[in-house]
Write an enzyme that holds these catalytic residues in place. Structure first.
Site, PDB file in Angstrom:
ATOM      1  N   ARG A 170       0.821  -1.225   0.000  1.00 55.45           N
ATOM      2  CA  ARG A 170       0.000   0.000   0.000  1.00 55.45           C
ATOM      3  C   ARG A 170       0.851   1.270   0.000  1.00 55.45           C
ATOM      4  O   ARG A 170       0.388   2.321  -0.430  1.00 55.45           O
ATOM      5  CB  ARG A 170      -0.848   0.048   1.280  1.00 55.45           C
ATOM      6  N   ARG A 174       9.061   6.696  -3.640  1.00 53.53           N
ATOM      7  CA  ARG A 174       9.304   7.691  -4.694  1.00 53.53           C
ATOM      8  C   ARG A 174      10.741   8.161  -4.669  1.00 53.53           C
ATOM      9  O   ARG A 174      11.314   8.309  -3.589  1.00 53.53           O
ATOM     10  CB  ARG A 174       8.429   8.931  -4.476  1.00 53.53           C
ATOM     11  N   ARG A 247      -7.627  -7.116  14.327  1.00 56.57           N
ATOM     12  CA  ARG A 247      -6.708  -6.376  15.165  1.00 56.57           C
ATOM     13  C   ARG A 247      -7.505  -5.197  15.713  1.00 56.57           C
ATOM     14  O   ARG A 247      -8.257  -4.554  14.962  1.00 56.57           O
ATOM     15  CB  ARG A 247      -5.530  -5.895  14.299  1.00 56.57           C
ATOM     16  N   ARG A 278       1.287   5.415  17.108  1.00 53.28           N
ATOM     17  CA  ARG A 278       1.349   6.786  16.587  1.00 53.28           C
ATOM     18  C   ARG A 278       0.675   7.772  17.520  1.00 53.28           C
ATOM     19  O   ARG A 278      -0.113   7.384  18.384  1.00 53.28           O
ATOM     20  CB  ARG A 278       0.766   6.891  15.174  1.00 53.28           C
ATOM     21  N   GLU A 298      -2.220   6.103  19.964  1.00 52.45           N
ATOM     22  CA  GLU A 298      -2.918   4.932  19.425  1.00 52.45           C
ATOM     23  C   GLU A 298      -2.121   3.675  19.753  1.00 52.45           C
ATOM     24  O   GLU A 298      -0.954   3.569  19.385  1.00 52.45           O
ATOM     25  CB  GLU A 298      -3.050   5.120  17.908  1.00 52.45           C
ATOM     26  N   TYR A 346     -10.589  -4.801   4.525  1.00 55.44           N
ATOM     27  CA  TYR A 346     -10.157  -3.438   4.803  1.00 55.44           C
ATOM     28  C   TYR A 346     -10.502  -2.590   3.578  1.00 55.44           C
ATOM     29  O   TYR A 346      -9.952  -2.799   2.510  1.00 55.44           O
ATOM     30  CB  TYR A 346      -8.638  -3.356   5.076  1.00 55.44           C
ATOM     31  N   ASP A 348     -10.952   1.469   2.139  1.00 58.08           N
ATOM     32  CA  ASP A 348     -10.852   2.908   2.371  1.00 58.08           C
ATOM     33  C   ASP A 348     -12.234   3.534   2.181  1.00 58.08           C
ATOM     34  O   ASP A 348     -13.122   2.940   1.557  1.00 58.08           O
ATOM     35  CB  ASP A 348      -9.849   3.531   1.396  1.00 58.08           C
TER      36      ASP A 348
HETATM   37  P1  FAD Z   1     -18.397   1.376   9.966  1.00 57.12           P
HETATM   38  O1  FAD Z   1     -17.917   2.770   9.952  1.00 57.12           O
HETATM   39  O2  FAD Z   1     -17.731   0.425  10.896  1.00 57.12           O
HETATM   40  O3  FAD Z   1     -19.961   1.410  10.282  1.00 57.12           O
HETATM   41  C1  FAD Z   1     -20.687   0.276  10.702  1.00 57.12           C
HETATM   42  C2  FAD Z   1     -21.727   0.753  11.712  1.00 57.12           C
HETATM   43  O4  FAD Z   1     -22.608  -0.327  12.006  1.00 57.12           O
HETATM   44  C3  FAD Z   1     -21.126   1.196  13.041  1.00 57.12           C
HETATM   45  O5  FAD Z   1     -21.555   2.492  13.353  1.00 57.12           O
HETATM   46  C4  FAD Z   1     -21.652   0.182  14.037  1.00 57.12           C
HETATM   47  O6  FAD Z   1     -21.902   0.725  15.317  1.00 57.12           O
HETATM   48  C5  FAD Z   1     -22.939  -0.276  13.369  1.00 57.12           C
HETATM   49  N1  FAD Z   1     -23.354  -1.613  13.788  1.00 57.12           N
HETATM   50  C6  FAD Z   1     -22.620  -2.742  13.742  1.00 57.12           C
HETATM   51  N2  FAD Z   1     -23.343  -3.770  14.235  1.00 57.12           N
HETATM   52  C7  FAD Z   1     -24.549  -3.272  14.593  1.00 57.12           C
HETATM   53  C8  FAD Z   1     -25.709  -3.840  15.185  1.00 57.12           C
HETATM   54  N3  FAD Z   1     -25.754  -5.119  15.518  1.00 57.12           N
HETATM   55  N4  FAD Z   1     -26.767  -3.052  15.411  1.00 57.12           N
HETATM   56  C9  FAD Z   1     -26.731  -1.730  15.115  1.00 57.12           C
HETATM   57  N5  FAD Z   1     -25.650  -1.135  14.560  1.00 57.12           N
HETATM   58  C10 FAD Z   1     -24.568  -1.896  14.303  1.00 57.12           C
HETATM   59  N6  FAD Z   1     -10.174   5.098   5.137  1.00 57.12           N
HETATM   60  C11 FAD Z   1      -9.693   6.092   4.353  1.00 57.12           C
HETATM   61  O7  FAD Z   1     -10.159   6.269   3.223  1.00 57.12           O
HETATM   62  N7  FAD Z   1      -8.701   6.938   4.799  1.00 57.12           N
HETATM   63  C12 FAD Z   1      -8.146   6.810   6.037  1.00 57.12           C
HETATM   64  O8  FAD Z   1      -7.245   7.589   6.406  1.00 57.12           O
HETATM   65  C13 FAD Z   1      -8.616   5.754   6.875  1.00 57.12           C
HETATM   66  N8  FAD Z   1      -8.095   5.597   8.097  1.00 57.12           N
HETATM   67  C14 FAD Z   1      -8.516   4.557   8.877  1.00 57.12           C
HETATM   68  C15 FAD Z   1      -7.927   4.395  10.128  1.00 57.12           C
HETATM   69  C16 FAD Z   1      -8.318   3.334  10.924  1.00 57.12           C
HETATM   70  C17 FAD Z   1      -7.676   3.170  12.273  1.00 57.12           C
HETATM   71  C18 FAD Z   1      -9.286   2.408  10.457  1.00 57.12           C
HETATM   72  C19 FAD Z   1      -9.664   1.213  11.283  1.00 57.12           C
HETATM   73  C20 FAD Z   1      -9.899   2.586   9.229  1.00 57.12           C
HETATM   74  C21 FAD Z   1      -9.527   3.655   8.418  1.00 57.12           C
HETATM   75  N9  FAD Z   1     -10.137   3.895   7.183  1.00 57.12           N
HETATM   76  C22 FAD Z   1      -9.656   4.910   6.377  1.00 57.12           C
HETATM   77  C23 FAD Z   1     -11.260   3.053   6.691  1.00 57.12           C
HETATM   78  C24 FAD Z   1     -12.651   3.633   7.069  1.00 57.12           C
HETATM   79  O9  FAD Z   1     -12.763   3.723   8.471  1.00 57.12           O
HETATM   80  C25 FAD Z   1     -13.754   2.731   6.503  1.00 57.12           C
HETATM   81  O10 FAD Z   1     -13.629   2.635   5.108  1.00 57.12           O
HETATM   82  C26 FAD Z   1     -15.191   3.174   6.803  1.00 57.12           C
HETATM   83  O11 FAD Z   1     -15.341   3.727   8.067  1.00 57.12           O
HETATM   84  C27 FAD Z   1     -16.119   1.989   6.648  1.00 57.12           C
HETATM   85  O12 FAD Z   1     -17.484   2.365   6.778  1.00 57.12           O
HETATM   86  P2  FAD Z   1     -18.598   1.262   7.047  1.00 57.12           P
HETATM   87  O13 FAD Z   1     -19.908   1.941   6.977  1.00 57.12           O
HETATM   88  O14 FAD Z   1     -18.367   0.075   6.175  1.00 57.12           O
HETATM   89  O15 FAD Z   1     -18.297   0.711   8.534  1.00 57.12           O
HETATM   90  N1  UDP Z   2       4.063   0.804   7.956  1.00 58.89           N
HETATM   91  C1  UDP Z   2       5.325   0.767   8.517  1.00 58.89           C
HETATM   92  N2  UDP Z   2       5.856   1.911   9.039  1.00 58.89           N
HETATM   93  C2  UDP Z   2       5.187   3.091   9.024  1.00 58.89           C
HETATM   94  C3  UDP Z   2       3.908   3.128   8.431  1.00 58.89           C
HETATM   95  C4  UDP Z   2       3.370   1.965   7.911  1.00 58.89           C
HETATM   96  O1  UDP Z   2       5.947  -0.279   8.569  1.00 58.89           O
HETATM   97  O2  UDP Z   2       5.710   4.096   9.531  1.00 58.89           O
HETATM   98  C5  UDP Z   2       3.493  -0.472   7.430  1.00 58.89           C
HETATM   99  C6  UDP Z   2       2.682  -1.215   8.495  1.00 58.89           C
HETATM  100  O3  UDP Z   2       2.872  -2.603   8.291  1.00 58.89           O
HETATM  101  C7  UDP Z   2       1.267  -0.830   8.159  1.00 58.89           C
HETATM  102  C8  UDP Z   2       1.320  -0.776   6.623  1.00 58.89           C
HETATM  103  O4  UDP Z   2       2.624  -0.225   6.351  1.00 58.89           O
HETATM  104  O5  UDP Z   2       0.327  -1.788   8.625  1.00 58.89           O
HETATM  105  C9  UDP Z   2       0.252   0.077   5.970  1.00 58.89           C
HETATM  106  O6  UDP Z   2       0.370   1.394   6.467  1.00 58.89           O
HETATM  107  P1  UDP Z   2      -0.849   2.402   6.548  1.00 58.89           P
HETATM  108  O7  UDP Z   2      -0.320   3.717   6.978  1.00 58.89           O
HETATM  109  O8  UDP Z   2      -1.609   2.327   5.276  1.00 58.89           O
HETATM  110  O9  UDP Z   2      -1.671   1.746   7.739  1.00 58.89           O
HETATM  111  P2  UDP Z   2      -3.014   2.217   8.464  1.00 58.89           P
HETATM  112  O10 UDP Z   2      -3.065   3.723   8.435  1.00 58.89           O
HETATM  113  O11 UDP Z   2      -4.126   1.560   7.720  1.00 58.89           O
HETATM  114  O12 UDP Z   2      -2.844   1.693   9.840  1.00 58.89           O
END
Ligand code: FAD
Ligand code: UDP
Length: 365
Positions: A170, A174, A247, A278, A298, A346, A348
């Site tokens: 991912r 560069r 996780r 982080r 985090e 996973y 975005d």
């Molecule tokens: P969710 O946001 O999980 O929504 C599901 C909802 O269903 C929740 O509100 C939950 O409470 C509800 N629900 C579940 N079960 C029930 C139940 N039984 N009854 C009632 N309600 C229920 N994407 C990016 O593009 N850029 C980023 O920088 C980025 N950073 C991220 C960082 C982290 C740490 C993580 C984990 C993800 C990140 N993502 C990022 C991905 C992004 O969070 C997801 O793509 C997006 O939130 C998914 O939306 P969703 O609706 O599928 O799920």
């Molecule tokens: N990663 C790493 N060092 C960093 C940032 C990312 O080794 O400083 C690796 C790590 O394995 C991570 C993966 O690259 O799970 C993808 O990174 P990303 O920033 O996309 O992870 P997220 O924001 O989804 O946690």
């Protein structure tokens, strides 16, 4: 009677609800949490929009998706440029000429290329079969040891040798001085936070919070023609084939009476001796000038049924189990499974928006 009961007010549920409402259908959205937005939810603390479930940066190459989200809230020009902290030294990410200068003092792309190529050759890996081999084949051993190995093992709680290659693919590499973490054409953060985006999507749609679908499944099913389920795939089937692994994360948030803690929204701590992965400083996502600041440390941890599922573990064992559940899901009439939890993937945000738009289009055909 509703046309759709939408379980989950995250991005998938909210986009789907908006599209179907605009097409004249009656929707009810429920969520078990106390707020809308799922994992993109932001909470305003002292005028700062705090990303409660981790840093979220919207990025996409798709103009339709970019215009769509911008029609509900204006996005700013934020470009994600995280820093990596290793034993008191800072490095730019993703891996680019700034990183190579900080690592080796090289100023020319061909000098960096030469060092990386030599390290790759010395490692002698022909076809990478795990994350460690993949990372070394991409950036050589120095960058692997300082910026990847310990961070990844903290993040995933597993050795780099035991993780799949795709996780590290991912990250861009560069040979230019460009700290933009993403290659996509469009990138930004909603001005006023993601909650504003979801409020815009759900405007005039009935939402009931703190309602767990599984506590009143039959009653809820009986008031809608179709169900859109965005919760956990295995939970839908009462885990009867076994648990899918995730996780999880733990967030420690602190308000500080200073205007600027780290000068950047995201700083990764890549050494193993620091227990968190982080630190986020939320005001910098929106170029905040408030007199105080809010930071979040985090921590990565193993998932149990008691904490939130964040990253699916898409290894062979879990994929097999997910596929068995998905097969059963397909056979259930009038229930649509969508979003990151119901698909055990996973995704975005832009992918989730795209999939919800596509699902709504299919329903309207
Ligand atoms: P969710 O946001 O999980 O929504 C599901 C909802 O269903 C929740 O509100 C939950 O409470 C509800 N629900 C579940 N079960 C029930 C139940 N039984 N009854 C009632 N309600 C229920 N994407 C990016 O593009 N850029 C980023 O920088 C980025 N950073 C991220 C960082 C982290 C740490 C993580 C984990 C993800 C990140 N993502 C990022 C991905 C992004 O969070 C997801 O793509 C997006 O939130 C998914 O939306 P969703 O609706 O599928 O799920
Ligand atoms: N990663 C790493 N060092 C960093 C940032 C990312 O080794 O400083 C690796 C790590 O394995 C991570 C993966 O690259 O799970 C993808 O990174 P990303 O920033 O996309 O992870 P997220 O924001 O989804 O946690």
């Amino acid at each position: 009677m509703y046309d759709y009961l939408i379980v989950g007010s995250g991005l998938f549920g909210a986009v789907f609800a908006r599209q179907m409402t605009d097409a004249g259908k009656k929707c009810l959205v429920i969520d078990k949490r106390t707020h809308i937005g799922g994992n993109v939810y932001t909470q305003n603390i002292d005028g700062i929009n705090v990303h409660k479930y981790g840093a979220h940066i919207f990025h996409t190459n798709d103009k339709e998706i970019w215009n769509y989200v911008n029609s509900f809230v204006e996005f700013n020009r934020y470009t994600n440029s995280p820093l990596a902290h290793f034993k008191g030294k800072l490095f730019n990410l993703p891996f680019n000429m700034n990183t190579f200068y900080q690592m080796w003092g090289v100023t020319k792309p061909e000098e960096a290329r030469e060092i990386i190529d030599r390290q790759i050759k010395e490692a002698g890996i022909s076809t990478p079969t795990n994350l460690e081999e993949q990372a070394i084949s991409m950036v050589g051993t120095d960058i692997f040891n300082v910026l990847i190995k310990e961070y990844t093992e903290k993040q995933w709680g597993r050795l780099c040798k035991d993780l799949p290659t795709f996780i590290i693919k991912r990250l861009p590499i560069r040979f230019t001085f460009d700290n933009n973490y993403f290659n996509d054409k469009y990138q930004g953060i909603p001005i006023g936070g993601y909650t504003k985006l979801v409020e815009g999507l759900l405007a005039d749609i009935e939402v009931r919070l703190e309602v767990d679908y599984f506590n009143q499944k039959d009653a809820l099913n009986s008031i809608a023609k179709k169900v859109v389920f965005t919760g956990k795939l295995d939970e839908y089937f009462n885990y009867d084939l076994g648990y899918l692994e995730y996780r999880s994360l733990r967030f420690e948030t602190e308000c500080l009476p200073i205007p600027n803690f780290q000068g950047n929204a995201v700083v990764n701590y890549t050494e193993k001796d620091i227990p968190f992965t982080r630190i986020l400083e939320h005001k910098h996502f929106e170029f905040g000038t408030q007199p105080s600041t809010v930071i979040t440390r985090e921590y990565s941890q193993e998932w149990t049924v008691k904490n939130e599922p964040y990253y699916p573990i898409n290894d062979e064992k879990n994929e097999k189990l997910a596929n068995a559940y998905k097969k059963r899901a397909k056979e259930i009439p009038n229930v649509i499974f969508g979003g990151r939890l119901a698909e055990y993937r996973y995704y975005d945000m832009h992918q989730i928006v795209g999939q919800a738009l596509k699902t709504a289009r299919e329903q309207n055909q």
